[in-house]
Design a protein around this motif. Structure first.
Motif, PDB file in Angstrom:
ATOM      1  N   PRO A 140     -18.447 -76.940 -33.446  1.00 33.04           N
ATOM      2  CA  PRO A 140     -18.869 -76.997 -34.865  1.00 33.04           C
ATOM      3  C   PRO A 140     -18.185 -75.907 -35.697  1.00 33.04           C
ATOM      4  O   PRO A 140     -18.270 -74.735 -35.390  1.00 33.04           O
ATOM      5  CB  PRO A 140     -20.380 -76.799 -34.796  1.00 33.04           C
ATOM      6  CG  PRO A 140     -20.678 -76.355 -33.428  1.00 33.04           C
ATOM      7  CD  PRO A 140     -19.586 -76.845 -32.548  1.00 33.04           C
ATOM      8  N   ARG A 141     -17.508 -76.353 -36.741  1.00 31.62           N
ATOM      9  CA  ARG A 141     -16.680 -75.454 -37.535  1.00 31.62           C
ATOM     10  C   ARG A 141     -17.515 -74.474 -38.351  1.00 31.62           C
ATOM     11  O   ARG A 141     -17.055 -73.394 -38.701  1.00 31.62           O
ATOM     12  CB  ARG A 141     -15.827 -76.286 -38.483  1.00 31.62           C
ATOM     13  CG  ARG A 141     -14.440 -75.800 -38.666  1.00 31.62           C
ATOM     14  CD  ARG A 141     -13.702 -76.789 -39.529  1.00 31.62           C
ATOM     15  NE  ARG A 141     -13.220 -77.918 -38.758  1.00 31.62           N
ATOM     16  CZ  ARG A 141     -11.986 -77.990 -38.269  1.00 31.62           C
ATOM     17  NH1 ARG A 141     -11.138 -77.007 -38.458  1.00 31.62           N
ATOM     18  NH2 ARG A 141     -11.591 -79.035 -37.588  1.00 31.62           N
ATOM     19  N   ALA A 142     -18.765 -74.876 -38.638  1.00 29.76           N
ATOM     20  CA  ALA A 142     -19.594 -74.005 -39.468  1.00 29.76           C
ATOM     21  C   ALA A 142     -19.938 -72.716 -38.738  1.00 29.76           C
ATOM     22  O   ALA A 142     -20.162 -71.677 -39.342  1.00 29.76           O
ATOM     23  CB  ALA A 142     -20.878 -74.736 -39.868  1.00 29.76           C
ATOM     24  N   ILE A 143     -19.963 -72.764 -37.408  1.00 31.67           N
ATOM     25  CA  ILE A 143     -20.408 -71.618 -36.627  1.00 31.67           C
ATOM     26  C   ILE A 143     -19.231 -70.913 -35.966  1.00 31.67           C
ATOM     27  O   ILE A 143     -19.112 -69.699 -36.000  1.00 31.67           O
ATOM     28  CB  ILE A 143     -21.438 -72.078 -35.576  1.00 31.67           C
ATOM     29  CG1 ILE A 143     -22.667 -72.645 -36.281  1.00 31.67           C
ATOM     30  CG2 ILE A 143     -21.823 -70.943 -34.656  1.00 31.67           C
ATOM     31  CD1 ILE A 143     -23.532 -73.483 -35.410  1.00 31.67           C
ATOM     32  N   VAL A 144     -18.360 -71.699 -35.367  1.00 28.50           N
ATOM     33  CA  VAL A 144     -17.228 -71.109 -34.652  1.00 28.50           C
ATOM     34  C   VAL A 144     -16.081 -70.870 -35.629  1.00 28.50           C
ATOM     35  O   VAL A 144     -15.754 -71.751 -36.426  1.00 28.50           O
ATOM     36  CB  VAL A 144     -16.760 -72.046 -33.516  1.00 28.50           C
ATOM     37  CG1 VAL A 144     -15.623 -71.404 -32.757  1.00 28.50           C
ATOM     38  CG2 VAL A 144     -17.909 -72.353 -32.602  1.00 28.50           C
ATOM     39  N   LYS A 145     -15.518 -69.673 -35.570  1.00 29.37           N
ATOM     40  CA  LYS A 145     -14.436 -69.371 -36.504  1.00 29.37           C
ATOM     41  C   LYS A 145     -13.078 -69.308 -35.801  1.00 29.37           C
ATOM     42  O   LYS A 145     -12.058 -69.617 -36.389  1.00 29.37           O
ATOM     43  CB  LYS A 145     -14.705 -68.037 -37.208  1.00 29.37           C
ATOM     44  CG  LYS A 145     -15.921 -68.094 -38.119  1.00 29.37           C
ATOM     45  CD  LYS A 145     -15.616 -68.797 -39.430  1.00 29.37           C
ATOM     46  CE  LYS A 145     -16.841 -68.930 -40.291  1.00 29.37           C
ATOM     47  NZ  LYS A 145     -17.681 -70.081 -39.930  1.00 29.37           N
ATOM     48  N   GLU A 146     -13.067 -68.889 -34.539  1.00 23.13           N
ATOM     49  CA  GLU A 146     -11.770 -68.660 -33.896  1.00 23.13           C
ATOM     50  C   GLU A 146     -11.379 -69.781 -32.934  1.00 23.13           C
ATOM     51  O   GLU A 146     -10.540 -70.615 -33.241  1.00 23.13           O
ATOM     52  CB  GLU A 146     -11.786 -67.315 -33.156  1.00 23.13           C
ATOM     53  CG  GLU A 146     -11.819 -66.141 -34.109  1.00 23.13           C
ATOM     54  CD  GLU A 146     -12.342 -64.897 -33.422  1.00 23.13           C
ATOM     55  OE1 GLU A 146     -11.993 -64.676 -32.257  1.00 23.13           O
ATOM     56  OE2 GLU A 146     -13.112 -64.157 -34.045  1.00 23.13           O
ATOM     57  N   ASP A 147     -12.000 -69.781 -31.762  1.00 21.15           N
ATOM     58  CA  ASP A 147     -11.582 -70.696 -30.711  1.00 21.15           C
ATOM     59  C   ASP A 147     -12.267 -72.044 -30.928  1.00 21.15           C
ATOM     60  O   ASP A 147     -13.269 -72.370 -30.323  1.00 21.15           O
ATOM     61  CB  ASP A 147     -11.978 -70.096 -29.351  1.00 21.15           C
ATOM     62  CG  ASP A 147     -11.385 -70.894 -28.217  1.00 21.15           C
ATOM     63  OD1 ASP A 147     -10.649 -71.861 -28.511  1.00 21.15           O
ATOM     64  OD2 ASP A 147     -11.663 -70.568 -27.066  1.00 21.15           O
ATOM     65  N   ILE A 148     -11.666 -72.845 -31.812  1.00 20.10           N
ATOM     66  CA  ILE A 148     -12.368 -74.021 -32.299  1.00 20.10           C
ATOM     67  C   ILE A 148     -12.233 -75.215 -31.352  1.00 20.10           C
ATOM     68  O   ILE A 148     -13.040 -76.119 -31.349  1.00 20.10           O
ATOM     69  CB  ILE A 148     -11.848 -74.357 -33.725  1.00 20.10           C
ATOM     70  CG1 ILE A 148     -12.717 -75.407 -34.394  1.00 20.10           C
ATOM     71  CG2 ILE A 148     -10.412 -74.812 -33.702  1.00 20.10           C
ATOM     72  CD1 ILE A 148     -13.935 -74.845 -35.015  1.00 20.10           C
ATOM     73  N   VAL A 149     -11.187 -75.213 -30.525  1.00 17.92           N
ATOM     74  CA  VAL A 149     -10.882 -76.419 -29.746  1.00 17.92           C
ATOM     75  C   VAL A 149     -11.800 -76.529 -28.538  1.00 17.92           C
ATOM     76  O   VAL A 149     -11.866 -75.641 -27.707  1.00 17.92           O
ATOM     77  CB  VAL A 149      -9.408 -76.407 -29.302  1.00 17.92           C
ATOM     78  CG1 VAL A 149      -9.117 -77.642 -28.464  1.00 17.92           C
ATOM     79  CG2 VAL A 149      -8.526 -76.357 -30.522  1.00 17.92           C
ATOM     80  N   ARG A 150     -12.525 -77.624 -28.472  1.00 15.08           N
ATOM     81  CA  ARG A 150     -13.389 -77.869 -27.335  1.00 15.08           C
ATOM     82  C   ARG A 150     -12.632 -78.660 -26.281  1.00 15.08           C
ATOM     83  O   ARG A 150     -12.771 -78.446 -25.096  1.00 15.08           O
ATOM     84  CB  ARG A 150     -14.613 -78.665 -27.807  1.00 15.08           C
ATOM     85  CG  ARG A 150     -15.763 -78.699 -26.831  1.00 15.08           C
ATOM     86  CD  ARG A 150     -16.638 -79.908 -27.036  1.00 15.08           C
ATOM     87  NE  ARG A 150     -17.361 -79.918 -28.285  1.00 15.08           N
ATOM     88  CZ  ARG A 150     -18.602 -79.445 -28.442  1.00 15.08           C
ATOM     89  NH1 ARG A 150     -19.214 -78.883 -27.432  1.00 15.08           N
ATOM     90  NH2 ARG A 150     -19.192 -79.521 -29.593  1.00 15.08           N
ATOM     91  N   LYS A 151     -11.823 -79.583 -26.780  1.00 15.84           N
ATOM     92  CA  LYS A 151     -11.158 -80.509 -25.864  1.00 15.84           C
ATOM     93  C   LYS A 151      -9.827 -80.871 -26.498  1.00 15.84           C
ATOM     94  O   LYS A 151      -9.775 -81.194 -27.679  1.00 15.84           O
ATOM     95  CB  LYS A 151     -12.031 -81.752 -25.718  1.00 15.84           C
ATOM     96  CG  LYS A 151     -11.414 -82.888 -24.976  1.00 15.84           C
ATOM     97  CD  LYS A 151     -12.342 -84.079 -25.039  1.00 15.84           C
ATOM     98  CE  LYS A 151     -11.710 -85.286 -24.413  1.00 15.84           C
ATOM     99  NZ  LYS A 151     -10.477 -85.710 -25.102  1.00 15.84           N
TER     100      LYS A 151
END
Lengths: 381, 513
Positions: free
Chosen positions: B497-508
């Motif tokens: 979720p982009r609203a919370i995560v700022k750096e390591d955004i890629v999950r998959k």
């Protein structure tokens, strides 16, 4: 601190001082389901009759309907005076049926309709009927076994109009539209009571024809059926075709798709209104043993139906033109939309012109199905 | 004025209560040290003082101190008591090396620290550590011998599920940490301990994924935790209330859960967890509105059913807040908006009922909340009786006796059942719907709409640790919508979720190419 207190007081006052605007408990309402307007010939007062339906019982709900009527100088006057008899104010939005008596219709229907049209509580989609050969209140006072409330019974009858087509569904708004439009003459369904033994049963059948707001004549049930085909309000229905090709047998056609189009055209400098009717039908009943699904026979049946239905349509148009001189089909409106310039010329003398206008009826029928049977029942070979 | 007096009292109290051990000097001799500790811990009979000696010509006098009920006796016997007593010391080592000698050669516990901080020593004793004091040496050894009975790991009662792990947190912070660590074996997972509560000295653990969690949120959480000044923390609820945003709102801005899988899921989405000793409830933050509607099971079962049940929950939020208000406004203001048949049947049901509709609705909502509250805190067997009595007596009998009308029973029951789809929001829902009913009773649907507007404004204005409470609700970004109203299949969820995560955004990684 002071500001907060003032704010708090303002909020509390704004809630408490408003009172309960328009708050009314459902159980305290007298729900009007039907209304009838008559005129007392002797003193010229209006007699307003309402049917009030009160549901009783928590689990098995019984509708108890009371019919009360009272005289007043105007309709509104009478409506208010009804409180004297009823004890509670009346609640109008759920009224389904409005019946106007023939006497009022003959004199002009406007004075009776003004209140229901002006008042906010009566809905514009209330159904209007005209009582024929009896007082309007007699219809609400009739007895009906199927429903506890006459108004609900009549409302259900009118909901089923597509299957019967002996009358037209007229709402307050559509009727007023037709009155105010020059290119169409208003019509209302006709209602009357039938006495069978000591029971008085309401029936709806036929159409009352108006010129402006005055009642001038009527169509019976079968004529209404043809009338509905022409104006395109018949989408389905059954039509009995008699004596096909001289065989003496009758076939009942059940039609699922009827399309009709009224199109005025100029042909050789003469205005002709063309009515084109397309009908998809299936055989619903055959009284004899001829197999009409056979190709040759089917042609014969189609031919006979076309002839007979065309004749019926032409008869209705003739009646409207010659007997009543009343443009119930809305030919005028069609001319207005299709040939606006032409309409401007003839608008002022449309009432006279309508009588002489030429019409051309074109009916095409396709018989496609024969319900569950492909061949009629045969006697043993 | 009041504030000033309050501060004055607090300052006074602080000065009285402050057990300041920092000024106490630790003595060299064994006797000094024992008497000093005895003086501080006087009156506590649960503390065991045990003198012992090593073998050999240069035997060293020692003493161990521990709390009987907090230490693992077997562990303490083997690694400290027997180890010291069976060691024979030939050459007397120097003071400095004696400690190291003890640590390296004698005591066989996993965690040993040297300390001469009295505050720390006392704290350790009271937390189940064993203190080993050696004659003539100022520093003492703090040996980890903690061992007490904890509740077994079992399925959490407050969050049961059909599919998914059955483990729930326990009251022991060590067990809880193990439950999280076992699921995420990444070096990025950080645990950061601190103590809260002047008297309880409760152990609190900050837990986050380094590099995924927003550093600003971690920093903000630490500053807020540092500001907490209270005598005791018995449950995470204390912390939650003291650090939460929008403190007057009925809505949660910090999540709490009993399930380690939920915590791990949230950690991987960049949230921070706060574990507190003594409670199975772990806080997760930031908490946004849509989390009310996300259940852990959504992520384990087929995404179609998961999406359907999430939509169902969102619908039931609307139903649980609005049905009584809409009913009241239709029946008392807008009778013309109902079909005639419905008007007739409601009117029939209300004949002979003495109360006005609004009062009926409020009374029934109150009764429902009473029954619910009664069921929660009673032992399970009695709890069932309550629901039977509630349903039969209050429902059936009250309608038959025409005390209340049948439709309002239906409305209340339906509202109640709808609200059970959102167990975490129950409290907020019961407040909102009462407010809505009152508004509807003054102004009808108009008032109800006012209520909805006020609620929307309130929800939109809330922030949880800098993250907008309604973030992504109105987003047009397809990626962000994949875990909002529906739950997209896992192979389609590329980002955290982009609203919370700022750096390591890629999950998959997108492997579609």
């Amino acid at each position: 601190m002071m500001k907060k207190i003032i704010l708090l007081i303002t909020i509390i006052l704004s809630i408490l001082l408003t009172g309960c605007w328009n708050y009314r408990e459902l159980k305290e309402l007298s729900i009007v389901t039907g209304m009838a307007i008559d005129k007392n010939k002797e003193n010229g007062k209006y007699i307003v009759t309402v049917e009030i339906t009160t549901p009783k019982g928590q689990k098995d709900i019984n509708m108890i309907s009371d019919v009360i009527s009272i005289e007043g100088d105007t309709v509104f006057d009478a409506v208010r005076l009804l409180i004297l008899k009823n004890g509670k104010r009346l609640y109008w939005p759920h009224a389904k049926i409005l019946i106007i008596s023939e006497d009022i219709a003959k004199e002009g229907i406007f004075p009776a309709l003004d209140f229901v049209n002006r008042d906010a509580e009566v809905r514009a989609d209330i159904r209007i009927l005209m009582s024929k050969d009896c007082n309007a209140r007699n219809i609400l006072q009739g007895k009906e076994k199927i429903h506890d409330s006459i108004s609900f019974h009549m409302n259900d009858m009118m909901d089923a109009k597509d299957a019967v087509q002996y009358f037209r569904d007229a709402r307050l708004w559509s009727f007023l539209n037709e009155i105010s439009s020059k290119g169409i003459a208003p019509t209302l369904p006709k209602t009357f009571v039938i006495e069978s033994g000591d029971e008085v049963v309401p029936e709806i059948n036929g159409t009352a024809i108006f010129r402006e707001d005055k009642y001038i004549g009527e169509l019976d049930g079968l004529e209404t059926k043809s009338f509905l085909i022409i104006i395109g309000e018949a989408k389905e229905g059954i039509y009995v075709i008699k004596d096909i090709g001289g065989s003496g047998e009758s076939v009942t056609l059940e039609s699922f798709g009827i399309k009709s189009k009224i199109k005025p055209e100029m042909v050789n400098g003469q205005l002709i209104v063309k009515i084109k009717v397309e009908m998809d039908a299936s055989i619903g009943e055959i009284t004899g043993i001829i197999d009409f699904m056979d190709d040759g026979k089917r042609k014969m049946l189609e031919e006979a139906s076309r002839e007979q239905i065309k004749k019926r349509l032409e008869d209705v148009i003739k009646k409207a033109q010659q007997e009543y001189d009343s443009d119930i089909f809305g030919f005028g409106n069609e001319i207005k939309y299709n040939m606006p310039n032409m309409w401007k010329e003839i608008e002022s003398e449309w009432d006279d012109k309508f009588k002489e206008i030429k019409t051309e009826v074109d009916v095409s029928i396709q018989i496609k199905r024969s319900a569950l049977l492909s061949k009629p029942i045969k006697k043993g070979d | 004025m009041f504030k000033f007096v309050k501060n004055l009292i607090i300052d006074e109290k602080k000065r009285e209560n402050n057990n300041n051990y920092e000024n106490i000097e630790i003595g060299n001799s064994l006797e000094d040290k024992i008497s000093m500790l005895k003086k501080i811990l006087t009156g506590d009979d649960g503390i065991v003082y045990r003198r012992l000696q090593t073998k050999g010509p240069n035997s060293i006098k020692c003493s161990i101190i521990f709390v009987d009920s907090l230490v693992d006796t077997r562990k303490m016997n083997e690694s400290v008591l027997r180890a010291v007593m069976e060691t024979s010391i030939e050459n007397k080592p120097t003071n400095r090396s004696t400690l190291d000698y003890f640590i390296e050669k004698i005591v066989s516990a996993g965690e040993i620290t040297k300390s001469k901080d009295v505050d720390y020593i006392i704290g350790s004793i009271l937390y189940g550590d064993t203190i080993l004091m050696i004659d003539g040496i100022k520093e003492v050894l703090v040996i980890d011998t903690k061992g007490w009975k904890t509740r077994a790991i079992c399925e959490p009662l407050s969050e049961s599920n059909v599919r998914g792990p059955r483990e729930g947190f326990t009251e022991s912070i060590r067990v809880n940490i193990s439950l999280i660590r076992r699921r995420i074996r990444s070096p990025k997972l950080k645990f950061n301990f601190r103590e809260l509560g002047r008297e309880t000295k409760t152990k609190v653990c900050l837990c986050y994924m380094n590099g995924i969690a927003d550093k600003k949120i971690v920093k903000e959480l630490i500053t807020r935790l540092e500001k907490i000044d209270i005598d005791g923390i018995l449950e995470t609820g204390y912390i939650e209330e003291m650090i939460k945003d929008a403190p007057y709102s009925p809505f949660k801005t910090i999540g709490s859960t009993e399930r380690p899988d939920v915590v791990c899921g949230r950690l991987l989405e960049g949230r921070v967890a706060l574990i507190c000793d003594g409670t199975p409830f772990v806080l997760t933050l930031p908490f946004i509105f849509i989390e009310y509607f996300q259940a852990n099971e959504d992520y384990y079962k087929n995404y179609i059913y998961a999406s359907a049940s999430r939509l169902l929950r969102i619908t039931s939020f609307f139903l649980a807040t609005s049905i009584p208000a809409i009913y009241v406004s239709l029946v008392t203001f807008h009778q013309e908006m109902m079909p005639t048949e419905l008007v007739m049947s409601i009117s029939a049901a209300q004949q002979g009922v003495p109360l006005p509709t609004v009062v009926e609705a409020l009374v029934m909502l109150l009764v429902f909340d009473i029954i619910r509250e009664a069921g929660i805190r009673l032992p399970a067997p009695i709890g069932q009786t309550v629901s039977i009595v509630g349903a039969l007596v209050l429902g059936q009998a009250a309608v038959d006796a025409k005390v209340i009308s049948a439709p309002i029973v239906i409305v209340t029951a339906f509202t109640g059942i709808s609200s059970f789809l959102l167990p975490k929001m129950l409290d907020a829902l019961s407040i909102i719907r009462v407010v809505f009913v009152i508004l509807a009773s003054f102004l009808g649907l108009y008032g109800y709409i006012f209520g909805v507007m006020a609620l929307s404004i309130h929800l939109i204005s809330i922030r949880s640790f800098g993250v907008s409470y309604m973030s992504n609700i109105a987003s047009l970004n397809g990626q962000e919508e994949k875990d909002m109203f529906i739950r997209a299949p896992w192979w389609k969820m590329y980002f955290r979720p982009r609203a919370i995560v700022k750096e390591d955004i890629v999950r998959k990684e997108d492997d579609s190419e």
